[in-house]
Scaffold this motif. Structure first.
Motif, PDB file in Angstrom:
ATOM      1  N   GLY A  27      -4.076   3.916   0.126  1.00  0.00           N
ATOM      2  CA  GLY A  27      -3.920   4.577   1.503  1.00  0.00           C
ATOM      3  C   GLY A  27      -4.387   6.002   1.509  1.00  0.00           C
ATOM      4  O   GLY A  27      -5.346   6.629   2.664  1.00  0.00           O
ATOM      5  N   ALA A  28      -4.416   6.625   0.354  1.00  0.00           N
ATOM      6  CA  ALA A  28      -4.932   8.307   0.318  1.00  0.00           C
ATOM      7  C   ALA A  28      -4.890   8.604  -1.287  1.00  0.00           C
ATOM      8  O   ALA A  28      -4.220   8.147  -1.753  1.00  0.00           O
ATOM      9  N   THR A  29      -5.677   9.754  -1.468  1.00  0.00           N
ATOM     10  CA  THR A  29      -5.818  10.272  -2.558  1.00  0.00           C
ATOM     11  C   THR A  29      -4.619  11.430  -2.799  1.00  0.00           C
ATOM     12  O   THR A  29      -4.662  12.350  -2.127  1.00  0.00           O
TER      13      THR A  29
ATOM     14  N   GLU B 214       0.884  13.204   4.262  1.00  0.00           N
ATOM     15  CA  GLU B 214       0.114  12.317   3.099  1.00  0.00           C
ATOM     16  C   GLU B 214       0.793  11.177   2.599  1.00  0.00           C
ATOM     17  O   GLU B 214       0.568  10.149   2.239  1.00  0.00           O
ATOM     18  N   ALA B 215       2.219  11.292   3.009  1.00  0.00           N
ATOM     19  CA  ALA B 215       3.332  10.366   2.313  1.00  0.00           C
ATOM     20  C   ALA B 215       2.844   8.812   2.841  1.00  0.00           C
ATOM     21  O   ALA B 215       3.048   8.112   2.218  1.00  0.00           O
ATOM     22  N   THR B 216       2.460   8.764   4.204  1.00  0.00           N
ATOM     23  CA  THR B 216       2.251   7.428   4.486  1.00  0.00           C
ATOM     24  C   THR B 216       1.080   6.778   3.951  1.00  0.00           C
ATOM     25  O   THR B 216       0.842   5.506   4.135  1.00  0.00           O
ATOM     26  N   GLY B 217       0.416   7.508   3.344  1.00  0.00           N
ATOM     27  CA  GLY B 217      -0.931   6.981   2.430  1.00  0.00           C
ATOM     28  C   GLY B 217      -0.505   6.856   1.075  1.00  0.00           C
ATOM     29  O   GLY B 217      -1.372   6.591   0.313  1.00  0.00           O
ATOM     30  N   ASP B 218       0.727   7.075   0.891  1.00  0.00           N
ATOM     31  CA  ASP B 218       0.949   6.965  -0.694  1.00  0.00           C
ATOM     32  C   ASP B 218       1.236   5.393  -1.171  1.00  0.00           C
ATOM     33  O   ASP B 218       2.433   4.986  -1.377  1.00  0.00           O
ATOM     34  N   TRP B 219       0.213   4.572  -1.065  1.00  0.00           N
ATOM     35  CA  TRP B 219       0.241   3.342  -1.387  1.00  0.00           C
ATOM     36  C   TRP B 219      -1.096   2.796  -1.873  1.00  0.00           C
ATOM     37  O   TRP B 219      -2.059   3.557  -1.690  1.00  0.00           O
ATOM     38  N   ALA B 220      -1.183   1.911  -2.877  1.00  0.00           N
ATOM     39  CA  ALA B 220      -2.365   1.315  -3.464  1.00  0.00           C
ATOM     40  C   ALA B 220      -2.138  -0.226  -3.815  1.00  0.00           C
ATOM     41  O   ALA B 220      -1.108  -0.405  -4.411  1.00  0.00           O
ATOM     42  N   LEU B 221      -3.166  -1.021  -3.506  1.00  0.00           N
ATOM     43  CA  LEU B 221      -3.446  -2.485  -3.771  1.00  0.00           C
ATOM     44  C   LEU B 221      -4.286  -2.260  -4.965  1.00  0.00           C
ATOM     45  O   LEU B 221      -5.662  -2.100  -4.843  1.00  0.00           O
ATOM     46  N   LEU B 222      -3.987  -3.075  -6.149  1.00  0.00           N
ATOM     47  CA  LEU B 222      -4.876  -2.850  -7.553  1.00  0.00           C
ATOM     48  C   LEU B 222      -5.027  -4.370  -7.832  1.00  0.00           C
ATOM     49  O   LEU B 222      -4.144  -5.445  -7.822  1.00  0.00           O
ATOM     50  N   ARG B 223      -6.278  -4.873  -7.886  1.00  0.00           N
ATOM     51  CA  ARG B 223      -6.733  -5.978  -8.452  1.00  0.00           C
ATOM     52  C   ARG B 223      -6.485  -6.200  -9.958  1.00  0.00           C
ATOM     53  O   ARG B 223      -7.001  -5.178 -10.791  1.00  0.00           O
ATOM     54  N   ILE B 224      -5.802  -7.208 -10.489  1.00  0.00           N
ATOM     55  CA  ILE B 224      -5.697  -7.350 -11.866  1.00  0.00           C
ATOM     56  C   ILE B 224      -6.228  -8.825 -12.394  1.00  0.00           C
ATOM     57  O   ILE B 224      -6.752  -9.572 -11.466  1.00  0.00           O
TER      58      ILE B 224
END
Length: 276
Positions: free
Chosen positions: A115-117, A127-137
């Motif tokens: 979502g954001a750095t 910035e809080a609404t961008g505090d997510w990440a989808l990572l490939r494993i």
């Protein structure tokens, strides 16, 4: 036929009958016992899809959830430690950590979307609404089932709770010692009632969120036990009333990226536009 011949014929028939009876009365071949039926392995609880996200370089721990067989969800700030050259190869996902069965660590192979750095520490409301990440494993073992992601607004969440769903929030927070701990006796709440205003896309709970819970899931479990992930834990808000509460990023922010094409197989983190 002569009387003597008939006599001997009767004697022979008698012996034959005795022999046949003896054969019938003899022991029958033994039948091997049927092999015992092996019980089916017990299904893992859905919470086995939640795990620790560990930075091997500095031993930092956050929480993440399997949302596709090769995709995990966490908080964006869990990937930041002040370095611009953050290497994803330093991270591993430990599903079901602290419980049985034990699964091998799954390396992070790339970024699906973020979502954001967001740096660690104090997170600005913008910035809080961008505090997510989808990572490939690497694909998780088949025994682990991803948690379904649903985008629900505040009204829909309240309706689901009134219909009998129960709320789950948890993570690998201190003092869990790398064991999943559920936040007990808490639920989504109106932030205004706690003396705070949250931007759209954020959700408040009266849960006691701890360090390392970041990236953990907020889930509605329906009346038949199926989990529906509705938000990812971002952190702790401290309003003017000084009554801290948990804050999560609602899944509408990241749901469009779940089915997207891998956008980064390298080590850098980038801000992306929605996929599709």
């Amino acid at each position: 036929m002569k009387p003597g011949a008939r006599h001997w014929l009767r004697i022979a028939a008698g012996w034959l009958a005795l022999l046949l009876l003896a054969a019938c009365a003899g022991p029958r071949p033994s039948v091997p016992p049927a092999a015992p039926v092996q019980p089916a392995p017990a299904a893992l609880p859905w919470t086995a899809a939640i795990g620790a996200l560990q930075n091997l370089a500095n031993n930092q721990t956050c929480t993440a959830t399997l949302v596709e067989q090769n995709l995990i969800l966490t908080a964006a700030h869990c990937l930041a430690d002040g370095r611009a050259d953050l290497a994803l190869r330093e991270f591993v996902f430990l599903p079901n950590e602290g419980a049985a069965p034990n699964f091998p660590p799954l390396p992070i192979r790339g970024v699906q979307a973020v979502g954001a750095t967001v740096q660690q520490g104090f997170i600005k409301p913008s910035e809080a609404t961008g505090d997510w990440a989808l990572l490939r494993i690497e694909p998780a073992p088949p025994a682990l089932h991803p948690v379904a992601v649903n985008a629900l607004n505040w009204t829909q969440i309240q309706q689901r709770l009134a219909a009998g769903d129960h709320f789950f929030s948890g993570g690998y927070g201190t003092p869990g010692m790398l064991a999943l701990t559920q936040h007990r006796d808490c639920r989504p709440v109106d932030a205004a009632a706690l003396g705070a205003f949250l931007d759209d896309g954020l959700i408040a709970t009266d849960c006691t969120v701890r360090l390392r819970d970041s990236g953990g899931p907020m889930v509605l479990v329906d009346i038949v036990g199926r989990p529906h992930l509705i938000a990812v834990i971002s952190g702790i808000a401290r309003p003017n009333s000084d009554r801290p509460f948990g804050v999560g990023v609602q899944s509408a922010s990241f749901l469009p990226y779940l089915k997207g094409v891998p956008v980064s197989a390298g080590d850098s983190l980038v801000v992306l536009s929605p996929a599709g």
